[in-house]
Structures are given as C-alpha cells and as structure tokens.
Design a protein around this motif. Structure first.
Motif, PDB file in Angstrom:
ATOM      1  N   GLY A 147      -5.335  -7.282  -1.368  1.00 35.28           N
ATOM      2  CA  GLY A 147      -6.479  -6.402  -1.158  1.00 35.28           C
ATOM      3  C   GLY A 147      -6.138  -4.925  -1.198  1.00 35.28           C
ATOM      4  N   VAL A 148      -5.077  -4.568  -1.929  1.00 35.74           N
ATOM      5  CA  VAL A 148      -4.664  -3.173  -2.059  1.00 35.74           C
ATOM      6  C   VAL A 148      -5.113  -2.664  -3.429  1.00 35.74           C
ATOM      7  CG1 VAL A 148      -2.729  -1.567  -2.053  1.00 35.74           C
ATOM      8  CG2 VAL A 148      -2.684  -3.588  -0.561  1.00 35.74           C
ATOM      9  N   ARG A 149      -5.654  -1.465  -3.452  1.00 35.46           N
ATOM     10  CA  ARG A 149      -6.137  -0.890  -4.707  1.00 35.46           C
ATOM     11  C   ARG A 149      -4.990  -0.755  -5.709  1.00 35.46           C
ATOM     12  NH1 ARG A 149      -8.469   5.182  -5.347  1.00 35.46           N
ATOM     13  NH2 ARG A 149      -9.577   4.943  -7.334  1.00 35.46           N
ATOM     14  N   PRO A 150      -5.114  -1.362  -6.897  1.00 37.86           N
ATOM     15  CA  PRO A 150      -3.993  -1.357  -7.840  1.00 37.86           C
ATOM     16  C   PRO A 150      -3.829  -0.010  -8.539  1.00 37.86           C
ATOM     17  CG  PRO A 150      -5.875  -2.455  -8.822  1.00 37.86           C
ATOM     18  CD  PRO A 150      -6.258  -2.148  -7.394  1.00 37.86           C
ATOM     19  N   LEU A 151      -2.697   0.168  -9.172  1.00 40.41           N
ATOM     20  CA  LEU A 151      -2.403   1.415  -9.877  1.00 40.41           C
ATOM     21  C   LEU A 151      -3.411   1.678 -10.994  1.00 40.41           C
ATOM     22  CD1 LEU A 151       1.488   1.117 -10.188  1.00 40.41           C
ATOM     23  CD2 LEU A 151       0.180   2.421  -8.498  1.00 40.41           C
ATOM     24  N   THR A 152      -3.881   0.628 -11.647  1.00 43.73           N
ATOM     25  CA  THR A 152      -4.821   0.806 -12.749  1.00 43.73           C
ATOM     26  C   THR A 152      -6.116   1.466 -12.298  1.00 43.73           C
ATOM     27  OG1 THR A 152      -5.509  -1.490 -12.378  1.00 43.73           O
ATOM     28  CG2 THR A 152      -3.943  -1.083 -14.171  1.00 43.73           C
ATOM     29  N   GLU A 153      -6.498   1.278 -11.033  1.00 46.03           N
ATOM     30  CA  GLU A 153      -7.715   1.908 -10.518  1.00 46.03           C
ATOM     31  C   GLU A 153      -7.443   3.296  -9.957  1.00 46.03           C
ATOM     32  OE1 GLU A 153      -9.662  -0.606  -7.713  1.00 46.03           O
ATOM     33  OE2 GLU A 153      -9.815  -2.311  -9.106  1.00 46.03           O
ATOM     34  N   ARG A 154      -6.200   3.590  -9.650  1.00 42.30           N
ATOM     35  CA  ARG A 154      -5.851   4.887  -9.074  1.00 42.30           C
ATOM     36  C   ARG A 154      -5.553   5.932 -10.151  1.00 42.30           C
ATOM     37  NH1 ARG A 154      -2.739   4.031  -3.691  1.00 42.30           N
ATOM     38  NH2 ARG A 154      -3.207   1.880  -3.105  1.00 42.30           N
ATOM     39  N   LEU A 155      -5.254   5.473 -11.361  1.00 41.11           N
ATOM     40  CA  LEU A 155      -4.795   6.360 -12.428  1.00 41.11           C
ATOM     41  C   LEU A 155      -5.730   6.221 -13.629  1.00 41.11           C
ATOM     42  CD1 LEU A 155      -1.069   5.353 -11.987  1.00 41.11           C
ATOM     43  CD2 LEU A 155      -1.988   7.633 -11.480  1.00 41.11           C
ATOM     44  N   PRO A 156      -6.760   7.053 -13.735  1.00 39.33           N
ATOM     45  CA  PRO A 156      -7.744   6.910 -14.820  1.00 39.33           C
ATOM     46  C   PRO A 156      -7.131   6.979 -16.211  1.00 39.33           C
ATOM     47  CG  PRO A 156      -8.525   8.448 -13.142  1.00 39.33           C
ATOM     48  CD  PRO A 156      -7.099   8.142 -12.822  1.00 39.33           C
ATOM     49  N   GLY A 157      -6.038   7.693 -16.339  1.00 35.66           N
ATOM     50  CA  GLY A 157      -5.397   7.806 -17.645  1.00 35.66           C
ATOM     51  C   GLY A 157      -4.416   6.694 -17.959  1.00 35.66           C
TER      52      GLY A 157
ATOM     53  N   ALA B  99       0.827  -1.202   0.000  1.00 35.42           N
ATOM     54  CA  ALA B  99       0.000   0.000   0.000  1.00 35.42           C
ATOM     55  C   ALA B  99       0.863   1.254   0.000  1.00 35.42           C
ATOM     56  CB  ALA B  99      -0.938  -0.012   1.202  1.00 35.42           C
ATOM     57  N   GLU B 100       1.958   1.234   0.765  1.00 33.75           N
ATOM     58  CA  GLU B 100       2.852   2.388   0.783  1.00 33.75           C
ATOM     59  C   GLU B 100       3.528   2.588  -0.569  1.00 33.75           C
ATOM     60  OE1 GLU B 100       5.485   1.576   4.024  1.00 33.75           O
ATOM     61  OE2 GLU B 100       3.944   1.934   5.566  1.00 33.75           O
ATOM     62  N   VAL B 101       3.969   1.499  -1.183  1.00 33.74           N
ATOM     63  CA  VAL B 101       4.564   1.597  -2.519  1.00 33.74           C
ATOM     64  C   VAL B 101       3.559   2.171  -3.511  1.00 33.74           C
ATOM     65  CG1 VAL B 101       5.511   0.279  -4.456  1.00 33.74           C
ATOM     66  CG2 VAL B 101       6.196  -0.291  -2.117  1.00 33.74           C
ATOM     67  N   ALA B 102       2.353   1.615  -3.512  1.00 39.47           N
ATOM     68  CA  ALA B 102       1.336   2.063  -4.466  1.00 39.47           C
ATOM     69  C   ALA B 102       0.957   3.519  -4.255  1.00 39.47           C
ATOM     70  CB  ALA B 102       0.105   1.169  -4.363  1.00 39.47           C
ATOM     71  N   ASP B 103       0.862   3.951  -3.006  1.00 40.64           N
ATOM     72  CA  ASP B 103       0.531   5.358  -2.724  1.00 40.64           C
ATOM     73  C   ASP B 103       1.584   6.286  -3.323  1.00 40.64           C
ATOM     74  OD1 ASP B 103      -1.731   4.617  -1.317  1.00 40.64           O
ATOM     75  OD2 ASP B 103      -0.827   4.882   0.665  1.00 40.64           O
ATOM     76  N   LEU B 104       2.859   5.971  -3.101  1.00 37.00           N
ATOM     77  CA  LEU B 104       3.930   6.833  -3.584  1.00 37.00           C
ATOM     78  C   LEU B 104       4.016   6.828  -5.110  1.00 37.00           C
ATOM     79  CD1 LEU B 104       6.649   5.947  -0.928  1.00 37.00           C
ATOM     80  CD2 LEU B 104       5.591   8.189  -1.241  1.00 37.00           C
ATOM     81  N   VAL B 105       3.912   5.650  -5.699  1.00 36.99           N
ATOM     82  CA  VAL B 105       4.007   5.542  -7.157  1.00 36.99           C
ATOM     83  C   VAL B 105       2.820   6.229  -7.827  1.00 36.99           C
ATOM     84  CG1 VAL B 105       3.949   3.925  -9.095  1.00 36.99           C
ATOM     85  CG2 VAL B 105       5.450   3.481  -7.138  1.00 36.99           C
ATOM     86  N   ALA B 106       1.614   6.014  -7.310  1.00 44.34           N
ATOM     87  CA  ALA B 106       0.427   6.630  -7.913  1.00 44.34           C
ATOM     88  C   ALA B 106       0.487   8.148  -7.825  1.00 44.34           C
ATOM     89  CB  ALA B 106      -0.837   6.102  -7.248  1.00 44.34           C
TER      90      ALA B 106
END
Length: 222
Positions: A104-114, A68-75
């Motif tokens: 169960g962590v929200r993936p980058l594809t769902e965090r980045l609409p573009g 989750a921390e990785v995904a937050d920073l990358v997104a």
C-alpha cells in the motif's frame, strides 16, 4: 546514489524484499531489514545474501514502513535529476514496484510523472562498452574485472557500494559513455539493453516493468 535489495528470489511479482541499501558518492548510507510478514515464505536456492526469512521477521521493521522510506529517498533523488545507479535494474526496480503496491505504498511510477529516470545500470554499460569480453557478467565477476573491492557479494549494502564504484569505473574507462548527459545516458541504455538482449533468451524491459503483485508461491524445485 546506488540502490540494491536482497530478496527471497527473482520473481518480480511474487518474491519479497528482505533487505535494502542506499549508498551515495558523498558517503551517506541507508540500510533496512524488512519484516516480510506472516506469509509462508522461503528463500530460493542460490540467493547468496544469507538473510533468512526468520531473521528478517525477528530483526526487521514493518515492510511497509521501510519501503516507504526507500521510495521517499529514491523518488526525491530522481526528481532532482540525479542518476540512480542500479545493477540489473529490471530485477531491482520491478520487484520493488510490486512490493510497494503489495504494502500500500505509492510506487515510484506515480511519484515521478516523467518516468523512473535517470537510471544508470552498470550491467548494461559494461555489456555495451565491452561486448565481446568472455566470461560471466555477474556483479561479482564484473567488479573483479574492473578491480573494484566487493567484500560481501549478495549483501545489499556491499552490492550497493560496489555498484556505485563500478559505474564510476566504467565511466573512467569509456569516456564516450561518461560524456553523455543523464537523460541521454538513460535513453541510450534502453537501446543498448534491447541490442544485447537479442543474444539472450530473456529480454526484460529496461529499466523496469510495472508488474502487479501476486500471492506467494513456492519456487519450483531445482
């Protein structure tokens, strides 16, 4: 920002992240060692990072928290329009996607609409810019070619640092690549990857394939 991971193997849907590292051109560093849980895991032969499953369980934080921390920073970085530098992006980003879903962590594809963009993959850049150079195109070999320090090949932190420096070196050597805007660079790499993949058996989608996680299976022998 550069991202790298050390994993149990190269199967995007099956293998697990054991360590992850982020490096920025400003010198910011983030490192994680992940406890992969109690599944009967093993590290495939040939993985050079030296992190055992036992060490990851003993020293790691819960995988869901670290991911989750990785995904937050990358997104957040990608949402700002900044390049994410990833060596062999289809391996790193596809496996990361499956691991986010698994925990169960929200993936980058769902965090980045573009879409997961803009990405800079120095492997794709090097294959395009110097397509006829003989020899291997591993990160260790390519950093050696460009004279980039790479103290511990296979280690996620060392690989992230080397990948970031390598992207800068390729840009310096090939100004036509460096002049491309971030969105155009991302789009061009999709084409360059497809072009260079015609001469190889594997042609992974670039920069990633959103694979669904599968249960653990021992890798085939050999």
């Amino acid at each position: 920002m550069a991202l790298d991971i050390a994993t149990t193997g190269n199967r995007a849907a099956v293998d697990r992240v054991l360590t992850a590292s982020l490096r920025t051109s400003e010198g910011t560093a983030h490192d994680w060692i992940l406890d992969p849980g109690s599944d009967p895991l093993s590290v495939a032969r040939g993985k050079g990072h030296g992190v055992t499953v036992e060490r990851a369980r003993a020293e790691g934080v819960p995988a869901a928290r670290a991911l989750a921390e990785v995904a937050d920073l990358v997104a957040a970085h990608l949402a700002s329009g900044e390049l994410l530098v990833v060596w062999f992006a289809p391996h790193v980003l596809s496996l990361l996607h499956a691991e986010l879903l698994r925990h169960g962590v929200r993936p980058l594809t769902e965090r980045l609409p573009g879409g997961v963009a803009p990405v800079c993959d120095p492997l794709v850049l090097d294959r395009h810019a110097d397509r006829y150079r003989p020899g291997r195109r591993s990160l260790e070999a390519v950093t050696r070619w460009y004279g980039i320090p790479h103290a511990h090949p296979g280690d996620a932190a060392s690989d992230a640092e080397a990948t970031l420096a390598l992207a800068q070196a390729v840009g310096a050597c090939y100004p036509a690549v460096a002049r491309l805007s971030r969105p155009v660079l991302h789009a061009e790499q999709t084409l360059w990857n497809a072009e260079s993949s015609r001469h190889r058996q594997a042609a992974p989608d670039w920069p990633m394939t959103p694979v669904e996680p599968l249960p653990w299976e021992e890798p085939p022998p050999g």
